[in-house]
Scaffold this motif. Structure first.
Motif, PDB file in Angstrom:
ATOM      1  N   GLY A   1       0.786  -1.216   0.000  1.00 45.90           N
ATOM      2  CA  GLY A   1       0.000   0.000   0.000  1.00 45.90           C
ATOM      3  C   GLY A   1       0.824   1.274   0.000  1.00 45.90           C
ATOM      4  O   GLY A   1       0.290   2.366  -0.105  1.00 45.90           O
ATOM      5  N   SER A   2       2.131   1.167   0.115  1.00 42.89           N
ATOM      6  CA  SER A   2       3.003   2.339   0.143  1.00 42.89           C
ATOM      7  C   SER A   2       3.722   2.477  -1.196  1.00 42.89           C
ATOM      8  O   SER A   2       4.042   1.490  -1.845  1.00 42.89           O
ATOM      9  CB  SER A   2       4.031   2.205   1.259  1.00 42.89           C
ATOM     10  OG  SER A   2       4.970   3.256   1.192  1.00 42.89           O
ATOM     11  N   LYS A   3       4.010   3.702  -1.575  1.00 48.55           N
ATOM     12  CA  LYS A   3       4.766   3.935  -2.799  1.00 48.55           C
ATOM     13  C   LYS A   3       6.247   4.160  -2.505  1.00 48.55           C
ATOM     14  O   LYS A   3       7.057   4.222  -3.417  1.00 48.55           O
ATOM     15  CB  LYS A   3       4.180   5.114  -3.564  1.00 48.55           C
ATOM     16  CG  LYS A   3       2.802   4.815  -4.092  1.00 48.55           C
ATOM     17  CD  LYS A   3       2.276   5.910  -4.978  1.00 48.55           C
ATOM     18  CE  LYS A   3       0.889   5.513  -5.447  1.00 48.55           C
ATOM     19  NZ  LYS A   3       0.416   6.350  -6.511  1.00 48.55           N
ATOM     20  N   LYS A   4       6.581   4.298  -1.227  1.00 48.30           N
ATOM     21  CA  LYS A   4       7.984   4.486  -0.852  1.00 48.30           C
ATOM     22  C   LYS A   4       8.722   3.162  -0.985  1.00 48.30           C
ATOM     23  O   LYS A   4       8.259   2.120  -0.531  1.00 48.30           O
ATOM     24  CB  LYS A   4       8.095   4.981   0.588  1.00 48.30           C
ATOM     25  CG  LYS A   4       7.583   6.380   0.772  1.00 48.30           C
ATOM     26  CD  LYS A   4       7.783   6.829   2.195  1.00 48.30           C
ATOM     27  CE  LYS A   4       7.240   8.223   2.415  1.00 48.30           C
ATOM     28  NZ  LYS A   4       7.421   8.666   3.786  1.00 48.30           N
ATOM     29  N   LYS A   5       9.887   3.229  -1.600  1.00 50.84           N
ATOM     30  CA  LYS A   5      10.698   2.031  -1.811  1.00 50.84           C
ATOM     31  C   LYS A   5      12.092   2.257  -1.241  1.00 50.84           C
ATOM     32  O   LYS A   5      12.615   3.364  -1.274  1.00 50.84           O
ATOM     33  CB  LYS A   5      10.819   1.708  -3.296  1.00 50.84           C
ATOM     34  CG  LYS A   5       9.521   1.288  -3.920  1.00 50.84           C
ATOM     35  CD  LYS A   5       9.715   0.930  -5.366  1.00 50.84           C
ATOM     36  CE  LYS A   5       8.389   0.540  -5.995  1.00 50.84           C
ATOM     37  NZ  LYS A   5       8.543   0.167  -7.394  1.00 50.84           N
ATOM     38  N   VAL A   6      12.658   1.182  -0.759  1.00 47.73           N
ATOM     39  CA  VAL A   6      14.034   1.191  -0.291  1.00 47.73           C
ATOM     40  C   VAL A   6      14.789   0.155  -1.109  1.00 47.73           C
ATOM     41  O   VAL A   6      14.329  -0.974  -1.275  1.00 47.73           O
ATOM     42  CB  VAL A   6      14.117   0.838   1.221  1.00 47.73           C
ATOM     43  CG1 VAL A   6      15.565   0.745   1.666  1.00 47.73           C
ATOM     44  CG2 VAL A   6      13.363   1.857   2.046  1.00 47.73           C
ATOM     45  N   GLU A   7      15.945   0.565  -1.637  1.00 54.00           N
ATOM     46  CA  GLU A   7      16.780  -0.347  -2.417  1.00 54.00           C
ATOM     47  C   GLU A   7      18.090  -0.554  -1.675  1.00 54.00           C
ATOM     48  O   GLU A   7      18.684   0.396  -1.171  1.00 54.00           O
ATOM     49  CB  GLU A   7      17.072   0.218  -3.801  1.00 54.00           C
ATOM     50  CG  GLU A   7      15.873   0.247  -4.701  1.00 54.00           C
ATOM     51  CD  GLU A   7      16.224   0.651  -6.129  1.00 54.00           C
ATOM     52  OE1 GLU A   7      17.401   0.535  -6.528  1.00 54.00           O
ATOM     53  OE2 GLU A   7      15.305   1.090  -6.838  1.00 54.00           O
ATOM     54  N   LYS A   8      18.515  -1.801  -1.616  1.00 55.62           N
ATOM     55  CA  LYS A   8      19.795  -2.144  -1.000  1.00 55.62           C
ATOM     56  C   LYS A   8      20.537  -3.110  -1.909  1.00 55.62           C
ATOM     57  O   LYS A   8      19.926  -3.922  -2.604  1.00 55.62           O
ATOM     58  CB  LYS A   8      19.594  -2.832   0.358  1.00 55.62           C
ATOM     59  CG  LYS A   8      19.240  -1.897   1.470  1.00 55.62           C
ATOM     60  CD  LYS A   8      20.422  -1.038   1.840  1.00 55.62           C
ATOM     61  CE  LYS A   8      20.129  -0.200   3.047  1.00 55.62           C
ATOM     62  NZ  LYS A   8      21.205   0.613   3.467  1.00 55.62           N
ATOM     63  N   LEU A   9      21.839  -3.026  -1.878  1.00 48.26           N
ATOM     64  CA  LEU A   9      22.686  -3.928  -2.636  1.00 48.26           C
ATOM     65  C   LEU A   9      23.440  -4.802  -1.650  1.00 48.26           C
ATOM     66  O   LEU A   9      23.987  -4.305  -0.659  1.00 48.26           O
ATOM     67  CB  LEU A   9      23.662  -3.121  -3.491  1.00 48.26           C
ATOM     68  CG  LEU A   9      24.423  -3.880  -4.560  1.00 48.26           C
ATOM     69  CD1 LEU A   9      23.462  -4.493  -5.577  1.00 48.26           C
ATOM     70  CD2 LEU A   9      25.387  -2.944  -5.270  1.00 48.26           C
ATOM     71  N   SER A  10      23.444  -6.090  -1.900  1.00 48.64           N
ATOM     72  CA  SER A  10      24.174  -7.009  -1.033  1.00 48.64           C
ATOM     73  C   SER A  10      24.883  -8.036  -1.896  1.00 48.64           C
ATOM     74  O   SER A  10      24.637  -8.143  -3.099  1.00 48.64           O
ATOM     75  CB  SER A  10      23.222  -7.709  -0.051  1.00 48.64           C
ATOM     76  OG  SER A  10      22.298  -8.510  -0.753  1.00 48.64           O
ATOM     77  N   ARG A  11      25.766  -8.753  -1.271  1.00 51.64           N
ATOM     78  CA  ARG A  11      26.465  -9.858  -1.922  1.00 51.64           C
ATOM     79  C   ARG A  11      26.145 -11.097  -1.121  1.00 51.64           C
ATOM     80  O   ARG A  11      26.058 -11.043   0.108  1.00 51.64           O
ATOM     81  CB  ARG A  11      27.968  -9.610  -1.945  1.00 51.64           C
ATOM     82  CG  ARG A  11      28.341  -8.442  -2.819  1.00 51.64           C
ATOM     83  CD  ARG A  11      29.824  -8.175  -2.751  1.00 51.64           C
ATOM     84  NE  ARG A  11      30.141  -7.059  -3.613  1.00 51.64           N
ATOM     85  CZ  ARG A  11      31.226  -6.997  -4.357  1.00 51.64           C
ATOM     86  NH1 ARG A  11      32.103  -7.967  -4.319  1.00 51.64           N
ATOM     87  NH2 ARG A  11      31.446  -5.960  -5.125  1.00 51.64           N
ATOM     88  N   GLN A  12      25.972 -12.191  -1.824  1.00 51.80           N
ATOM     89  CA  GLN A  12      25.665 -13.415  -1.109  1.00 51.80           C
ATOM     90  C   GLN A  12      26.278 -14.611  -1.808  1.00 51.80           C
ATOM     91  O   GLN A  12      26.572 -14.567  -2.999  1.00 51.80           O
ATOM     92  CB  GLN A  12      24.168 -13.598  -0.943  1.00 51.80           C
ATOM     93  CG  GLN A  12      23.401 -13.800  -2.222  1.00 51.80           C
ATOM     94  CD  GLN A  12      21.905 -13.892  -1.973  1.00 51.80           C
ATOM     95  OE1 GLN A  12      21.358 -13.195  -1.142  1.00 51.80           O
ATOM     96  NE2 GLN A  12      21.244 -14.750  -2.703  1.00 51.80           N
ATOM     97  N   VAL A  13      26.441 -15.670  -1.043  1.00 57.20           N
ATOM     98  CA  VAL A  13      26.875 -16.949  -1.574  1.00 57.20           C
ATOM     99  C   VAL A  13      25.841 -17.975  -1.141  1.00 57.20           C
ATOM    100  O   VAL A  13      25.561 -18.121   0.048  1.00 57.20           O
ATOM    101  CB  VAL A  13      28.280 -17.351  -1.065  1.00 57.20           C
ATOM    102  CG1 VAL A  13      28.629 -18.760  -1.525  1.00 57.20           C
ATOM    103  CG2 VAL A  13      29.323 -16.349  -1.546  1.00 57.20           C
ATOM    104  N   ASN A  14      25.256 -18.647  -2.127  1.00 55.56           N
ATOM    105  CA  ASN A  14      24.335 -19.742  -1.862  1.00 55.56           C
ATOM    106  C   ASN A  14      25.096 -21.048  -2.039  1.00 55.56           C
ATOM    107  O   ASN A  14      25.758 -21.237  -3.062  1.00 55.56           O
ATOM    108  CB  ASN A  14      23.152 -19.740  -2.839  1.00 55.56           C
ATOM    109  CG  ASN A  14      22.212 -18.593  -2.587  1.00 55.56           C
ATOM    110  OD1 ASN A  14      21.838 -18.320  -1.464  1.00 55.56           O
ATOM    111  ND2 ASN A  14      21.818 -17.920  -3.642  1.00 55.56           N
TER     112      ASN A  14
END
Length: 189
Positions: free
Chosen positions: A156-169
C-alpha cells in the motif's frame, strides 16, 4: 519514519541470513576453508571495484567459475537459482520452498515457510540478481556468488528502499537434484 522501519527490516534480513549461515558451521573444515576463501575474495572485490589496487598494491582476484564445472551441471544449478528468485518475486511460496534443501542445517523448512509467508503478506519485495557466478563446484556441492539488489516497500506504500548485497548460496545435490542448502549474505556499502 517508515523508511527507518525498512532500514531495520533490511538489517534484520541480512542478520537473519548471517545467523542462518552461522548455524551451518557443522560442515567439514575443508568447506569452511573454501567459504573463508570465497569471503576474502568477495571482500577484496568489494574493496577494489573496477580494477583499483589493494592496500599492498595487489590487484583483487577476479571472481570466476571453476574449470571443472560441467555445462550440464552449471545449467541445472542456475536453473534452480532462477526458479528460487522468480518464485520469490511472484510470491509463489511452494515454488520458493521447493528450491530449498530439506536437509539443511542452516534453516528448517517449516520455519522458513512461515517467515516468508509473513513477508509476502506484509511487504512487496523484489530480488534482482546481478553478477551471478558459480565460484566452487564439486560433484554434489556448489557455491554461487550473487550481487543482489533488493527493492522493498510496505504493501500500500509507494515508498521504496533499495539495497545492494552480496551473497553466496551453497547448493547440494539431493536425489539427483540441486537444492539450496544455505545462504551467506553481507550488505555492501
Amino acid at each position: 519514519m517508515k523508511i527507518n522501519k525498512w532500514k531495520f527490516f533490511l538489517i534484520f534480513m541480512l542478520m537473519n541470513s548471517l545467523l542462518l549461515a552461522a548455524c551451518g558451521k557443522d560442515e567439514s573444515s575443508k568447506t569452511n576453508n573454501d567459504t573463508n576463501v570465497t569471503k576474502n575474495n568477495q571482500e577484496n572485490q568489494q574493496a577494489n571495484p573496477k580494477g583499483s589496487t589493494a592496500k599492498n598494491d595487489e590487484a583483487a582476484p577476479p571472481i570466476k567459475e571453476p574449470e571443472n564445472l560441467p555445462a550440464k551441471e552449471k545449467k541445472a544449478i542456475l536453473s534452480v537459482l532462477d526458479k528460487h528468485y522468480k518464485s520469490f518475486n511472484k510470491k509463489d511460496l511452494n515454488g520458493y520452498i521447493g528450491t530449498l534443501s530439506k536437509n539443511s542445517t542452516s534453516f528448517k523448512i517449516e520455519d522458513e515457510r512461515d517467515y516468508i509467508k509473513k513477508m509476502f503478506d506484509t511487504m512487496n519485495i523484489k530480488l534482482v540478481p546481478e553478477n551471478v557466478v558459480i565460484i566452487d563446484y564439486k560433484d554434489t556441492e556448489a557455491n554461487v556468488f550473487t550481487q543482489m539488489k533488493t527493492i522493498v516497500s510496505e504493501k500500500g506504500s509507494k515508498k521504496k528502499v533499495e539495497k545492494l548485497s552480496r551473497q553466496v548460496n551453497t547448493f547440494k545435490k539431493e536425489n539427483g537434484k540441486w537444492k539450496i542448502f544455505s545462504t551467506y549474505a553481507m550488505e555492501t556499502k
